[in-house]
Design a protein around this motif. Structure first.
Motif, PDB file in Angstrom:
ATOM      1  N   LEU A 282      52.980  65.603  69.211  1.00 39.48           N
ATOM      2  CA  LEU A 282      52.433  66.876  69.670  1.00 39.48           C
ATOM      3  C   LEU A 282      52.955  68.050  68.851  1.00 39.48           C
ATOM      4  CD1 LEU A 282      52.444  66.445  73.558  1.00 39.48           C
ATOM      5  CD2 LEU A 282      50.553  66.123  71.973  1.00 39.48           C
ATOM      6  N   THR A 283      54.231  68.015  68.504  1.00 41.77           N
ATOM      7  CA  THR A 283      54.827  69.142  67.777  1.00 41.77           C
ATOM      8  C   THR A 283      54.627  69.017  66.271  1.00 41.77           C
ATOM      9  OG1 THR A 283      56.979  68.019  67.706  1.00 41.77           O
ATOM     10  CG2 THR A 283      56.575  69.518  69.557  1.00 41.77           C
TER      11      THR A 283
ATOM     12  N   TYR B 265      53.675  73.190  70.741  1.00 36.31           N
ATOM     13  CA  TYR B 265      52.411  72.618  70.295  1.00 36.31           C
ATOM     14  C   TYR B 265      51.277  73.544  70.714  1.00 36.31           C
ATOM     15  CZ  TYR B 265      51.081  70.919  75.012  1.00 36.31           C
ATOM     16  OH  TYR B 265      50.719  70.831  76.342  1.00 36.31           O
TER      17      TYR B 265
END
Length: 496
Positions: A38-39, A61
């Motif tokens: 996600l990041t 994110y």
């Protein structure tokens, strides 16, 4: 005593206003893989060994035009009596309190166990939206298997594969719907739109962007914060020092060497500046690391050191300066980081000594330290106990001072006037290695880098380099930072 204010992990300005999503679950179910996915980073160390993540790891994110903060927690096993699992649980509980939504990750390939039900009850007490991510789903058969996990009683169930980025979009849609847009987010969007309509960053020309990148490589871009890496051998007190400097219990502290694996960061405001401290894993020799997680944590520690402005090299006063300390200090020196040497646990060899021996002498200890770390003779030394908060303002002041020295620039005029006053005949250099310097200029900062225009295209003799460095420090300071030199011969300049 100077005061300082804690700031809650702002990865960028305004990050405190973003909604926070916490990823929780038992060990080795794929929480860190989901976090990294996600990041779009590799902040969390990922491996097959259970229990790799221990401290809270934060990131950001973006989904469908909205930004979120994300926190990865260590594997939770409620009511585990062992020291480190209990501390991991305590760290996870902090994340649960801070978060607006919770994502519980389970492994689709394993059977449900009592800790899973215990964790669901814990999450239910929070009264916050809970989403169940059934991870490691690949193929239709596994997708059907995800339905078995509904017996946990969580309404929002999503089959995902964090490693292969499958099914994550539906999960993020649901999280985004469950967290209403805050006034702070709306204000930030309005501000961004206003900036664009008034001719902000989007109207910047290509030449300006190129110039920005050029300036950044020289370390002269406008810094919003100073990054400080806390480095050293395992179990010298790095995590204790981070907690004392930031006034938090951000990092897990235990007598077990190698507790910290992921780098843990926390930011504070001190006298108008933002200081971000990064607690790195203890660096040890390759032969001393056995688990893959330990090997990865050492690699990540080196990376965080190279991304920092200042390094706090922590040394255990009870053990003295070791060869490993010298090696780690060498990493910081060679990478061009500014260095402050912290002699920790000083009270254990002075006022708190219990072995019947006389108290250690500070001057003698520092002389021994300087002999062992000759190449760090420019680094200030601070004696303290990380358990005592009273010594922390001095560390913070020294960090600010060293960071400023690191970015200091000397004009070419000042440098040439300086050269006229130096008697280079005093430099202990063989005649065959002597050079004549026509003029000299500072080409970059962070670290300070000087270009010498000379009569010969040869490498500087180490004795001459040391002599010149000492003269520059005497005239201009540059406390705490290494000084780099580059030689450019006059004939080479003509050829160019």
């Amino acid at each position: 005593m100077p005061t300082y204010r804690r700031s809650v992990i702002p990865a960028r300005p305004g990050a405190e206003a973003l909604p926070l999503v916490a990823i929780v679950g038992r060990p080795n179910v794929g929480k860190s893989t989901l976090f990294n996915r996600l990041t779009k980073s590799r902040r969390s160390i990922v491996g097959d060994e259970p229990g790799i993540t221990r401290d809270r790891i934060y990131g950001e994110y973006e989904w469908m035009g909205r930004r979120f903060r994300l926190v990865d927690t260590g594997g939770i096993v409620p009511d585990d009596p062992e020291l480190i699992p209990t501390e991991i649980y305590n760290q996870a509980k902090v994340a649960l309190r801070e978060a607006q939504a919770l994502v519980m990750v389970v492994d689709a390939r394993t059977e449900l166990a009592s800790p899973d039900y215990d964790l669901v009850r814990l999450l239910g007490r929070s009264k916050k939206p809970v989403f169940l991510a059934v991870n490691k789903i690949e193929g239709e058969a596994m997708a059907y298997a995800a339905e078995n996990f509904r017996q946990l009683g969580i309404k929002n169930v999503y089959a995902i594969s964090a490693e292969h980025a499958l099914g994550i979009g539906d999960l993020l849609d649901a999280i985004s719907e469950a967290i209403p847009t805050t006034q702070a987010e709306t204000a930030e969007e309005i501000a961004e739109e206003a900036e664009i309509s008034e001719g902000g960053p989007l109207e910047t020309g290509e030449d300006d962007e190129s110039q920005k990148r050029l300036i950044r490589t020289h370390g002269e871009f406008e810094q919003r914060e100073t990054a400080i890496a806390i480095i050293g051998r395992p179990n010298v007190g790095k995590s204790t020092l981070l907690n004392a400097l930031t006034g938090t219990s951000r990092a897990i502290v235990s007598p077990i060497a190698g507790t910290t694996r992921d780098a843990v960061d926390e930011a504070i405001e001190f006298e108008g500046d933002t200081l971000r401290f990064v607690d790195t894993a203890g660096i040890r020799r390759k032969g001393k690391t056995h688990l893959m997680a330990e090997k990865m944590s050492v690699v990540m520690a080196r990376r965080h050191l190279e991304a920092a402005d200042v390094a706090l090299l922590v040394i255990d006063a009870t053990e003295g300066v070791t060869g490993a300390d010298a090696t780690i200090g060498g990493y910081a020196h060679e990478s061009g980081r500014s260095v402050i040497i912290i002699v920790n646990k000083w009270d254990a060899v002075t006022t708190g000594r219990t072995d019947g021996k006389p108290a250690a002498d500070r001057e003698i200890f520092e002389q021994q330290l300087r002999r062992a770390l000759k190449y760090l003779d420019y680094a200030p030394v601070i004696f303290l106990s990380a358990l005592e908060v009273k010594g922390m303002p001095r560390v913070l002041k020294e960090v600010k001072s060293v960071a400023a020295e690191r970015r200091k620039r000397v004009t070419t005029g000042q440098m040439n006037r300086f050269l006229e006053k130096i008697d280079f005949q005093r430099a202990p250099v063989p005649m065959a290695k002597r050079i004549r310097i026509f003029y000299m200029t500072q080409a970059a900062v962070a670290p300070p880098t000087f270009v010498l225009f000379t009569d010969r295209d040869i490498k500087l003799h180490f004795a001459f380099e040391r002599f010149l460095e000492n003269q520059i420090r005497e005239a201009f300071g540059f406390k705490g930072t290494p000084i780099w030199f580059k030689v450019k011969a006059r004939n080479a300049e003509t050829r160019d």
